[in-house]
Design a protein around this motif. Structure first.
Motif, short mmCIF file in Angstrom:
data_model
loop_
_atom_site.label_atom_id
_atom_site.label_comp_id
_atom_site.label_asym_id
_atom_site.label_seq_id
_atom_site.Cartn_x
_atom_site.Cartn_y
_atom_site.Cartn_z
N SER A 182 -18.31 4.76 33.98
CA SER A 182 -17.59 3.50 33.76
C SER A 182 -18.11 2.77 32.54
N ARG A 183 -19.41 2.79 32.34
CA ARG A 183 -19.98 2.13 31.16
C ARG A 183 -19.50 2.81 29.88
N LEU A 184 -19.40 4.14 29.91
CA LEU A 184 -18.92 4.85 28.72
C LEU A 184 -17.46 4.50 28.42
N LEU A 185 -16.76 4.11 29.46
CA LEU A 185 -15.36 3.72 29.28
C LEU A 185 -15.22 2.22 29.02
N GLY A 186 -16.34 1.52 28.95
CA GLY A 186 -16.31 0.10 28.62
C GLY A 186 -16.15 -0.81 29.81
#
Lengths: 131, 123
Positions: B16-20
């Motif tokens: 999720s963090r990589l997807l912002g």
């Protein structure tokens, strides 16, 4: 045989996205684009660019999927179109910008090539699984 | 310096963090239960303190570079406790447990300062 790697820059990108504000290289904040290259070479973790990248890159579509557990896998995909006269591809990469930026993941064909004729589409998908 | 086990929901958080999306796991929590860390953990077992930490990229070895997330902060104890577990989470309360580790017991007394550094490494 192909070689796929998460680069050192890619590892920094992940840890920056997980909240790190210091240490390692400064990288971008979004997974942005996929590009291709035309020179020989084997992918390695310290790579910062493709082997003879041929622009332009194509913006990636990114999502999370399940490989083993819910949402444990990042998927980034793009369709690259063969340019005028076609292209002989040897390596592809995932970047945090549509130009310049940082190489996050890389795949090399390691001596093999893939010919993409003018107007043909090459669908490239990178998957990163958190085990 | 303990190395933590990334939880199942922590892996999802990473994607999720990589997807912002979602918040970054930069809060450190400490607790008193020594039950081994498990991928299914969603919280510390017996948390007694939590506060924001500072996070950095580090190289933890194993042949990879920039492969660790290190979060650190200094707690001032408000009472007598035994430290046995550490977690890194996304918020000052509740939040997502990204990773958890257990440590050998450390006796703490009111007014003690203890600096916690938790490193989450990848291959």
């Amino acid at each position: 045989m192909a070689t796929a790697v998460l680069t050192d820059l890619g590892r920094a990108f992940i840890n920056r996205r997980l909240g790190a504000t210091t240490g390692g290289p400064t990288v971008g904040t979004t997974i942005a684009a996929i590009g291709w290259g035309i020179a020989a070479g084997s992918a390695y973790a310290g790579a910062t660019s493709l082997f003879a990248e041929t622009l332009p890159r194509v913006a990636s579509t990114n999502s999370g999927i399940q490989t083993y557990t819910d949402n444990d896998t990042l998927v980034a995909t793009a369709n690259l179109t063969g340019p005028l006269g076609g292209i002989i591809v040897t390596n592809v990469g995932l970047f945090d910008a549509t130009s310049a930026g940082n190489l996050l993941m890389m795949l090399s064909l390691d001596g093999a090539t893939m010919t993409v004729n003018e107007g043909d589409l090459l669908a490239v998908t990178f998957q990163l699984v958190f085990l | 310096m303990p190395t933590a086990l990334v939880t199942t929901i922590g892996k999802s958080l990473a994607v999720s963090r990589l997807l912002g999306n979602l918040a970054a796991p930069t809060y450190l929590a400490i607790g008193s239960d020594g039950t081994d860390a498990n991928a299914a953990d969603t919280a510390l077992v017996t948390e007694f303190a939590r506060q924001a930490g500072s996070a950095s990229v580090v190289t933890t070895g194993g042949g990879a570079t920039n492969n660790g997330l290190r979060v650190t902060t200094t707690f001032t104890l408000g009472g007598t406790q035994t430290l046995r577990e550490i977690g890194v989470l996304t918020a000052a309360s509740n939040g997502v447990l990204f990773a958890r580790a257990t440590v050998n017991p450390v006796s703490l007394f009111s007014g003690d300062l203890i600096t916690i550094t938790l490193t989450v490494g990848s291959g």
